[in-house]
Design an enzyme around this catalytic site. Structure first.
Site, PDB file in Angstrom:
ATOM      1  N   ASN A 149      -7.839  12.115  40.338  1.00  0.00           N
ATOM      2  CA  ASN A 149      -8.559  11.221  39.412  1.00  0.00           C
ATOM      3  C   ASN A 149     -10.068  11.105  39.643  1.00  0.00           C
ATOM      4  OD1 ASN A 149      -7.973   9.764  41.731  1.00  0.00           O
ATOM      5  ND2 ASN A 149      -7.621   7.844  40.648  1.00  0.00           N
ATOM      6  N   GLU A 244      -5.313   6.406  51.944  1.00  0.00           N
ATOM      7  CA  GLU A 244      -5.820   5.568  50.845  1.00  0.00           C
ATOM      8  C   GLU A 244      -4.827   5.758  49.700  1.00  0.00           C
ATOM      9  OE1 GLU A 244      -8.399   3.577  50.932  1.00  0.00           O
ATOM     10  OE2 GLU A 244      -9.380   4.211  52.778  1.00  0.00           O
ATOM     11  N   CYS A 278      -7.026   3.930  41.199  1.00  0.00           N
ATOM     12  CA  CYS A 278      -6.205   3.188  42.170  1.00  0.00           C
ATOM     13  C   CYS A 278      -6.477   1.695  42.064  1.00  0.00           C
ATOM     14  CB  CYS A 278      -6.458   3.699  43.582  1.00  0.00           C
ATOM     15  SG  CYS A 278      -8.202   3.709  44.042  1.00  0.00           S
TER      16      CYS A 278
HETATM   17  P1  NAD Z   1      -0.385  12.602  44.653  1.00  0.00           P
HETATM   18  O1  NAD Z   1       0.128  11.798  45.803  1.00  0.00           O
HETATM   19  O2  NAD Z   1       0.593  13.197  43.731  1.00  0.00           O
HETATM   20  O3  NAD Z   1      -1.274  13.832  45.205  1.00  0.00           O
HETATM   21  C1  NAD Z   1      -2.394  13.635  46.039  1.00  0.00           C
HETATM   22  C2  NAD Z   1      -2.656  14.914  46.839  1.00  0.00           C
HETATM   23  O4  NAD Z   1      -1.589  15.130  47.751  1.00  0.00           O
HETATM   24  C3  NAD Z   1      -2.743  16.186  45.977  1.00  0.00           C
HETATM   25  O5  NAD Z   1      -3.732  17.040  46.510  1.00  0.00           O
HETATM   26  C4  NAD Z   1      -1.367  16.786  46.166  1.00  0.00           C
HETATM   27  O6  NAD Z   1      -1.329  18.168  45.947  1.00  0.00           O
HETATM   28  C5  NAD Z   1      -1.118  16.464  47.641  1.00  0.00           C
HETATM   29  N1  NAD Z   1       0.268  16.496  48.083  1.00  0.00           N
HETATM   30  C6  NAD Z   1       1.396  16.223  47.363  1.00  0.00           C
HETATM   31  N2  NAD Z   1       2.487  16.347  48.165  1.00  0.00           N
HETATM   32  C7  NAD Z   1       2.043  16.698  49.400  1.00  0.00           C
HETATM   33  C8  NAD Z   1       2.672  16.954  50.631  1.00  0.00           C
HETATM   34  N3  NAD Z   1       4.005  16.879  50.766  1.00  0.00           N
HETATM   35  N4  NAD Z   1       1.923  17.302  51.707  1.00  0.00           N
HETATM   36  C9  NAD Z   1       0.574  17.364  51.590  1.00  0.00           C
HETATM   37  N5  NAD Z   1      -0.090  17.132  50.433  1.00  0.00           N
HETATM   38  C10 NAD Z   1       0.626  16.787  49.354  1.00  0.00           C
HETATM   39  O7  NAD Z   1      -1.434  11.674  43.869  1.00  0.00           O
HETATM   40  P2  NAD Z   1      -2.165  11.952  42.457  1.00  0.00           P
HETATM   41  O8  NAD Z   1      -1.168  11.830  41.357  1.00  0.00           O
HETATM   42  O9  NAD Z   1      -3.017  13.160  42.544  1.00  0.00           O
HETATM   43  O10 NAD Z   1      -3.160  10.691  42.411  1.00  0.00           O
HETATM   44  C11 NAD Z   1      -2.798   9.435  41.929  1.00  0.00           C
HETATM   45  C12 NAD Z   1      -2.464   8.477  43.064  1.00  0.00           C
HETATM   46  O11 NAD Z   1      -3.570   8.398  43.967  1.00  0.00           O
HETATM   47  C13 NAD Z   1      -2.255   7.055  42.569  1.00  0.00           C
HETATM   48  O12 NAD Z   1      -1.176   6.492  43.251  1.00  0.00           O
HETATM   49  C14 NAD Z   1      -3.567   6.354  42.944  1.00  0.00           C
HETATM   50  O13 NAD Z   1      -3.471   4.969  43.061  1.00  0.00           O
HETATM   51  C15 NAD Z   1      -3.893   7.027  44.231  1.00  0.00           C
HETATM   52  N6  NAD Z   1      -5.317   6.900  44.537  1.00  0.00           N
HETATM   53  C16 NAD Z   1      -5.702   6.093  45.583  1.00  0.00           C
HETATM   54  C17 NAD Z   1      -7.052   5.902  45.854  1.00  0.00           C
HETATM   55  C18 NAD Z   1      -7.499   5.034  47.003  1.00  0.00           C
HETATM   56  O14 NAD Z   1      -8.654   5.171  47.419  1.00  0.00           O
HETATM   57  N7  NAD Z   1      -6.671   4.135  47.517  1.00  0.00           N
HETATM   58  C19 NAD Z   1      -8.015   6.557  45.070  1.00  0.00           C
HETATM   59  C20 NAD Z   1      -7.581   7.372  44.021  1.00  0.00           C
HETATM   60  C21 NAD Z   1      -6.238   7.540  43.776  1.00  0.00           C
END
Ligand code: NAD
Length: 468
Positions: A149, A244, A278
């Protein structure tokens, strides 16, 4: 776009398409990297540690400024790329690039402020004759894993503090929106020693797992969803972790609030980036005696939002990241309506677009508010008392940020005390962050803090030195 391993661009025969969610066109393809590629990237980062750890802070700070300057020259192209691969409006992509430049600037400054401390050894019986102090040393190789995002700024929040603390990095951007992030890594590599930054793309099930379990990696800095964060934590062993994760941020509107200001904040917070933030406003908790006025005004503002081509500067909201994401939001809203919520506007989907939606009479156990809904939905939960409002704000497994609207300083103080969240914002939507503030949630929203100074602190280890 190609991977970056040991200073070289690397392609693969197998590729993954990056799709523009606005028109389903292929924006570009990225290599489907495998375990061998990540192994190579980890080994390059491990080799580069020697040079990085010997580099002066002064030089590193200058390098980060050089990176910032090159990024600035590429800023408009990068903003366009973010819009093409995520569907974020071009206006918001430009804001992301502005913030990215500032995060780099802050990192270049903070790079010169890595302090240890003098320990009063003589405060202990046995410490009289010794002199003691601490030094902050690099962790080694850091794995950075980022979501779709905010693909550039969230990457900089990891990469720049890691490098500023003289670590090296293996970076895995989101496979859904990897392009601008890959370009960022390439720009960084123009200025850094070979292998200091590596960027790999591929399936999380193999390259993600390899990164998370490799004994060479000292720290995992992850931003993404709770389920992924939990699975990483289970596999990471004794590695340092910053997680995060998701949010379910409440906006509490008490009955003495400036209602116009509260409504503007609610709309800004619910609909930024089509709700895919988020810290988006995900639950609006309103005191019953002002709820009718609040809701009427929120519906009026919501109806004004213009959906369309995210490259058009007149567009207020683009599509969600893909059609599947929009279907998930649609299902949650439809389930809530079946269970008694009132649909006041929106509620319709067209491919990856989901109309901004106001749902009234939402009950706290409906799925739309029980878990994070990553879409443009404003669920209204009506409560009678101030006390009930805080209880409702805490009725969630998350605790990222929270907002409260009131003009009474005593209520504001009670809100700050009672709401369990990493940040509590008074008379401001929780969808607000500056890149130097400590940022990170309580409860299931994560572990650790980012915000340049705080991220950098956590990218170092403390070594105690005693001189007899
Ligand atoms: P996601 O968890 O699907 O993916 C995030 C990253 O993790 C991607 O690069 C993905 O390829 C990787 N990933 C997935 N499975 C993995 C594994 N088993 N091992 C290692 N890496 C893996 O999240 P998304 O859909 O890309 O993003 C949305 C989420 O992120 C929402 O829940 C949002 O709230 C959160 N978010 C949090 C913050 C924060 O600062 N707290 C900021 C932005 C987004």
């Amino acid at each position: 776009m190609k991977m970056l391993i040991n200073g070289e661009l690397k392609d693969k025969n197998a590729k993954i398409k990056v799709i523009n969610p606005f028109n389903n066109e292929v924006v570009d393809k990225v290599p489907l990297g495998d375990v061998e590629d990540v192994t190579e990237a980890i080994s390059a980062a491990n080799q580069a540690r020697k040079i990085m750890s010997k580099m002066s802070s002064r030089k590193l700070s200058r390098i980060l400024i050089d990176v910032q300057e090159e990024l600035k020259e590429n800023s408009e192209e990068m903003a366009r790329l973010i819009t093409l691969e995520t569907g974020k409006t071009i206006r918001d992509s430009r804001v992301e690039m502005q913030r990215s430049l500032e995060t780099l600037q802050l990192s270049a400054e903070e790079c010169k402020r890595v302090y240890g401390e003098t320990i009063p050894m003589d405060a202990a019986i046995t410490g009289k004759s010794v002199f003691g102090f601490t030094v902050k040393i690099p962790l080694g190789v850091v794995a950075a894993i980022t979501p779709f995002n905010y693909p550039v700024n969230l990457a900089i929040h990891k990469l720049a503090p890691a490098l500023a603390a003289k670590n090296t990095v293996v970076f895995k951007p989101s496979l859904t929106a990897p392009l601008a992030a890959m370009k960022l890594a390439q720009i960084m590599a123009h200025h850094l020693p070979r292998g200091a930054v590596n960027c790999v793309t591929g399936l999380s099930s193999d390259i993600g797992d390899k990164l998370v379990t490799s004994p060479v990696i000292s720290k995992i800095s992850f931003t993404g969803s709770v389920p992924t964060g939990l699975s990483i934590a289970e596999k990471a062993g004794l590695k340092r972790l910053t997680l995060e994760l998701g949010g379910n941020d409440p906006l509490v509107v008490l009955d003495d609030a400036d209602i116009d200001a509260a409504v503007t904040a609610a709309a800004a917070g619910s609909y930024l980036n089509a709700g895919q933030v988020c810290i988006a406003v995900k639950r609006i908790i309103v005191q019953e005696n002002v709820a009718d006025d609040f809701v009427a005004e929120l519906v009026r503002l919501t109806k004004k939002i213009k959906l369309g081509d995210p490259l058009d500067p007149e567009t207020n909201m683009g599509p969600l990241i893909d059609e599947q994401a929009a279907i998930i939001v649609q299902n949650k809203v439809e389930d809530a309506i079946k269970e008694g919520a009132q649909l006041l506007c929106g509620g319709a989907r067209n491919k990856a677009f989901y109309q901004p939606t106001v749902l009234d009479e939402v009950q706290p156990d409906m799925e739309v508010v029980r878990d994070e809904t990553f879409g443009p939905v404003s669920p209204i939960i009506r409560v009678r008392t101030e006390k009930e409002a805080y209880k409702m704000a805490n009725y969630t497994k998350y605790g990222l940020q929270a907002g409260v609207f009131t003009q009474d300083i005593n209520r504001a103080k009670r809100a700050v005390k009672n709401i369990e969240a990493g940040s509590v914002l008074v008379n401001k939507q929780p969808t607000f962050r500056t890149d130097n503030m400590p940022f990170g949630g309580f409860k299931m929203s994560g572990v650790g803090k980012e915000g340049v100074k705080y991220a950098l602190e956590d990218m170092t280890r403390t070594k105690m030195v005693i001189i007899g």
